[in-house]
Design a protein around this motif. Structure first.
Motif, mmCIF file in Angstrom:
data_model
loop_
_atom_site.group_PDB
_atom_site.id
_atom_site.type_symbol
_atom_site.label_atom_id
_atom_site.label_comp_id
_atom_site.label_asym_id
_atom_site.label_seq_id
_atom_site.Cartn_x
_atom_site.Cartn_y
_atom_site.Cartn_z
ATOM 1 N N TRP A 1 -4.463 6.687 2.889
ATOM 2 C CA TRP A 1 -5.567 6.344 1.981
ATOM 3 C C TRP A 1 -6.112 7.602 1.310
ATOM 4 C CZ3 TRP A 1 -6.369 1.812 0.088
ATOM 5 C CH2 TRP A 1 -6.107 0.654 0.829
ATOM 6 N N GLU B 1 -8.813 2.859 -5.618
ATOM 7 C CA GLU B 1 -9.235 1.502 -5.975
ATOM 8 C C GLU B 1 -8.043 0.645 -6.380
ATOM 9 O OE1 GLU B 1 -12.279 -0.878 -9.003
ATOM 10 O OE2 GLU B 1 -12.179 1.312 -9.044
ATOM 11 N N GLN C 1 0.817 -1.213 0.000
ATOM 12 C CA GLN C 1 0.000 0.000 0.000
ATOM 13 C C GLN C 1 0.852 1.265 0.000
ATOM 14 O OE1 GLN C 1 -2.302 0.599 3.564
ATOM 15 N NE2 GLN C 1 -3.018 2.626 2.938
ATOM 16 N N ARG D 1 -4.032 -1.434 8.100
ATOM 17 C CA ARG D 1 -4.528 -1.030 6.778
ATOM 18 C C ARG D 1 -6.050 -0.884 6.791
ATOM 19 N NH1 ARG D 1 -3.064 -3.134 0.817
ATOM 20 N NH2 ARG D 1 -5.133 -3.195 -0.110
ATOM 21 N N ARG D 2 -6.751 -1.888 7.345
ATOM 22 C CA ARG D 2 -8.217 -1.857 7.349
ATOM 23 C C ARG D 2 -8.751 -0.720 8.217
ATOM 24 N NH1 ARG D 2 -9.196 -6.445 9.666
ATOM 25 N NH2 ARG D 2 -9.651 -5.556 11.716
ATOM 26 N N ASP E 1 -7.288 -6.932 0.545
ATOM 27 C CA ASP E 1 -7.670 -6.745 1.941
ATOM 28 C C ASP E 1 -6.931 -7.681 2.889
ATOM 29 O OD1 ASP E 1 -9.435 -4.740 1.232
ATOM 30 O OD2 ASP E 1 -11.130 -6.110 1.021
ATOM 31 N N GLN F 1 -6.215 -0.358 -3.285
ATOM 32 C CA GLN F 1 -7.032 -1.251 -2.473
ATOM 33 C C GLN F 1 -7.065 -2.668 -3.034
ATOM 34 O OE1 GLN F 1 -10.975 0.251 -1.787
ATOM 35 N NE2 GLN F 1 -11.564 -1.422 -0.419
ATOM 36 N N THR F 2 -7.025 -2.804 -4.342
ATOM 37 C CA THR F 2 -7.232 -4.118 -4.952
ATOM 38 C C THR F 2 -5.983 -4.784 -5.516
ATOM 39 O OG1 THR F 2 -7.786 -3.094 -7.090
ATOM 40 C CG2 THR F 2 -9.607 -3.538 -5.563
ATOM 41 N N LEU G 1 -8.369 2.556 6.395
ATOM 42 C CA LEU G 1 -9.332 2.711 5.299
ATOM 43 C C LEU G 1 -10.718 3.037 5.840
ATOM 44 C CD1 LEU G 1 -10.026 2.559 2.301
ATOM 45 C CD2 LEU G 1 -10.357 0.089 2.568
#
Length: 221
Positions: free
Chosen positions: A167, A177, A14, A204-205, A193, A180-181, A208
């Motif tokens: 983020w 996006e 990330q 990270r979560r 994720d 994130q993916t 976000l």
């Protein structure tokens, strides 16, 4: 800086991916360098290569296997637990990693005529890693310039950002996006994720969720 060239220290995670997008906004030419130190999950190198290819970035992978031999840790040994005891360095800390990575990135950058190095280290969410501190980066910047008689500038776009703000930066760069993916942050080697349980995934979560909540609150006003 738009006329200049930068080399991004790139893991495919990330933070470094956000820094890659940041560098593409700041510099006329950008390359990425990834280090193979026989890390626990080889997928990290594949993800970095895929992202560089997607973005049309020249990508170099350097062999740093000696680091694995010298500094056994939870990122290079599957039989070592990922843990962080209070008052001790996390088991995921790799002695000398950022010192060596940035030094070798500087050697590569000089050969390519680049004076700018970009890294995703962060003191706000530095997880107890001493080589993510601003004082270390500033010190190393001076040392590299003296060692090679070449004026490098080490950029740390995330140094004073928490994960929610990281983020936000990705979103401002039009890469939310994508980050994130298509990135790999998880200590257990699961993309996007991730596993949701390791320290990297939790951080990270949480970041976000905080950012998306704050963004929704602003949009509702």
């Amino acid at each position: 800086m738009k006329k200049e060239k930068a080399v991004v220290v790139f893991s495919g995670g990330q933070d470094s991916t956000t820094c890659l997008f940041w560098a593409l906004r700041q510099f006329a030419e950008v390359e990425a360098v990834t280090f193979d130190y026989h890390q626990r999950h080889r997928l990290e190198i594949e993800v970095a290569s895929d992202i560089a290819r997607d973005l049309g970035i020249q990508h170099t992978v350097l062999n740093m296997s000696l680091l694995n031999q010298l500094a056994p840790n939870a990122l290079t040994r599957s039989d070592m637990a990922i843990e962080h005891q209070e008052g001790e360095l996390p088991s995921t800390f790799v002695d000398g990693r950022n010192l060596l990575f940035l030094s070798f990135a500087a050697v590569l950058a000089k050969q390519k005529g680049a004076r700018h190095l970009v890294t995703g280290v962060c003191e706000t969410d530095f997880s107890g890693y001493p080589d993510c501190r601003d004082v270390f980066i500033k010190s190393l910047n001076v040392t590299l310039n003296l060692a090679m008689d070449y004026q490098f500038v080490i950029h740390t776009p995330l140094m004073w950002l928490n994960k929610a703000e990281t983020w936000q930066l990705a979103d401002e760069l039009g890469a939310l996006e994508f980050v994130q993916t298509k990135t790999l942050t998880c200590y257990n080697g699961i993309m996007a994720d991730g596993c949701g349980e390791c320290p990297a995934c939790v951080l990270r979560r949480r970041g976000l969720e905080q950012y998306l909540q704050a963004k929704a609150g602003v949009e509702q006003r």
